[in-house]
Design a protein around this motif. Sequence first.
Motif, PDB file in Angstrom:
ATOM      1  N   ALA A  95       1.091  -1.242   0.210  1.00 39.70           N
ATOM      2  CA  ALA A  95       0.118  -0.330  -0.182  1.00 39.70           C
ATOM      3  C   ALA A  95       0.544   1.793  -0.646  1.00 39.70           C
ATOM      4  N   VAL A  96       2.113   1.219   0.912  1.00 40.78           N
ATOM      5  CA  VAL A  96       3.014   2.245   0.800  1.00 40.78           C
ATOM      6  C   VAL A  96       3.775   2.799  -0.877  1.00 40.78           C
ATOM      7  N   THR A  97       4.217   1.788  -0.845  1.00 39.91           N
ATOM      8  CA  THR A  97       5.122   1.597  -1.954  1.00 39.91           C
ATOM      9  C   THR A  97       4.195   1.746  -3.219  1.00 39.91           C
ATOM     10  N   GLY A  98       2.702   1.757  -3.344  1.00 38.37           N
ATOM     11  CA  GLY A  98       2.199   1.566  -4.063  1.00 38.37           C
ATOM     12  C   GLY A  98       1.300   3.071  -4.365  1.00 38.37           C
ATOM     13  N   ASP A  99       1.336   3.744  -3.103  1.00 41.91           N
ATOM     14  CA  ASP A  99       1.128   5.381  -3.252  1.00 41.91           C
ATOM     15  C   ASP A  99       1.703   6.006  -3.440  1.00 41.91           C
ATOM     16  N   ILE A 100       3.436   5.315  -3.510  1.00 40.44           N
ATOM     17  CA  ILE A 100       4.841   6.336  -3.989  1.00 40.44           C
ATOM     18  C   ILE A 100       4.442   6.378  -5.532  1.00 40.44           C
ATOM     19  N   GLN A 101       3.853   4.944  -6.167  1.00 39.61           N
ATOM     20  CA  GLN A 101       4.123   5.303  -7.924  1.00 39.61           C
ATOM     21  C   GLN A 101       2.958   5.703  -8.371  1.00 39.61           C
ATOM     22  N   GLY A 102       1.973   5.833  -7.442  1.00 43.01           N
ATOM     23  CA  GLY A 102       0.987   6.611  -8.089  1.00 43.01           C
ATOM     24  C   GLY A 102       1.277   8.147  -7.777  1.00 43.01           C
ATOM     25  N   LYS A 103       1.912   8.345  -7.034  1.00 44.88           N
ATOM     26  CA  LYS A 103       2.078   9.556  -6.708  1.00 44.88           C
ATOM     27  C   LYS A 103       3.447   9.615  -7.914  1.00 44.88           C
ATOM     28  N   LEU A 104       4.565   9.149  -8.245  1.00 45.46           N
ATOM     29  CA  LEU A 104       5.153   9.386  -9.540  1.00 45.46           C
ATOM     30  C   LEU A 104       4.273   9.209 -11.384  1.00 45.46           C
ATOM     31  N   MET A 105       3.892   8.395 -10.930  1.00 45.93           N
ATOM     32  CA  MET A 105       2.867   7.878 -12.012  1.00 45.93           C
ATOM     33  C   MET A 105       2.207   9.278 -12.827  1.00 45.93           C
ATOM     34  N   PHE A 106       1.441  10.151 -12.101  1.00 44.12           N
ATOM     35  CA  PHE A 106       0.712  11.636 -12.004  1.00 44.12           C
ATOM     36  C   PHE A 106       2.064  12.314 -12.616  1.00 44.12           C
ATOM     37  N   GLU A 107       2.811  12.251 -11.781  1.00 43.44           N
ATOM     38  CA  GLU A 107       4.484  13.074 -12.849  1.00 43.44           C
ATOM     39  C   GLU A 107       4.823  12.906 -14.474  1.00 43.44           C
ATOM     40  N   GLN A 108       5.037  11.078 -14.034  1.00 41.82           N
ATOM     41  CA  GLN A 108       5.804  10.388 -15.684  1.00 41.82           C
ATOM     42  C   GLN A 108       5.035   9.849 -16.192  1.00 41.82           C
ATOM     43  N   GLN A 109       3.176   9.377 -15.856  1.00 39.47           N
ATOM     44  CA  GLN A 109       2.951   9.271 -17.106  1.00 39.47           C
ATOM     45  C   GLN A 109       1.272   9.321 -16.768  1.00 39.47           C
TER      46      GLN A 109
END
Length: 352
Positions: A95-109
């Motif tokens: 859940a924690v790392t998925g949240d981080i990935q979601g925020k990176l996805m917002f910026e990167q993809q």
Amino acid sequence: ILAANSWMQHPVGVALVDGKPVLTSIWAVLTNNTALAAIPHTVAGTFAVAGSFLVGIAAWHLWRKRETEDEDRPVWRSSLKFGGWVSAVAFAVLAVTGDIQGKLMFEQQPMKMAAAEALCHTESPAAFSVFAIGDVTRPDCENVKSVTVPALLSFLAHGDFTTEVRGIEDLVVEYQQKYGEFYPVDERLGELSGQPIDYVPNLPVTYWGFRLMIGLGALGTAVAVFALWVTRRGRIPAGRWFPRLALGAIALPFAANSFGWIFTEMGRQPFVVVPNPTGVDGVWMYTARAVSGLSVGEVLASLIALTLVYAVLAAVEVFLIAKYVRGGVAGVMPPKPDKGKDEDTDALAFAY
């Protein structure tokens, strides 16, 4: 592998030299923020699989021997508890790392994020779609009705409840302006040469893949925690539903991991190397251009060969797992030495 895949999702440590990308820093590749989020996320997914497996097998053995005083019962009870806690901790890390990935996805993809939500129109704040009813294959969302949580997508994207999240329609225009409306005229692109570029990923796959990843992972953890609860203080449920539920739940984290990877890879289409919004211009590659120049026969032969090899390996693996699961503790423990032989050996050793 994860560092390489993360570079394809977010290329860093590279420069364009004579029109070709050249690696300038392997350290930048290994410390890519996309990789630093993906690696613990993937590792936690493997622990979720292991935890569910422990719970399922231990619950089955406990239920089988629930009416007997079996000497191995403490082993299975400890295994179930350990597996349940491993599953719970793994899901928390996911859940924690998925949240981080979601925020990176917002910026990167941003297109991948929009596709994951079937978000056709830009919203501020943006609601999170729990599930959709209707045809999500069309990027105009004319026939889609979603059950949503207001402003939650904005929080997942940026950590607040007001951030604007761009929709598919606006992103298509942006991508066309940045990367072009048509594929280059190149014989290596085959029938796509000079054709319009479709920047929208497969919406049913990305939308439902994202939800199945989260939903199946959460359900697998819920079963593990539930198994902990119903077996507390020495209890063992009598009904057949208990071992069936625990054994069936073994498949859930496997499926969740698979849907996660399907979403990750198909959500970046039509790119095999996704453009880095803050990186070097020109460092990206369309999937159509990355296709090898192999014949249909060569591709078919390799697919058949690999499928057969993995099918044999899977059959052997399932056979061995079933064998040792049925054998229980005794099946993996060394045989107990004969008492009489031990006494003879001890006497001989004393004589020497």
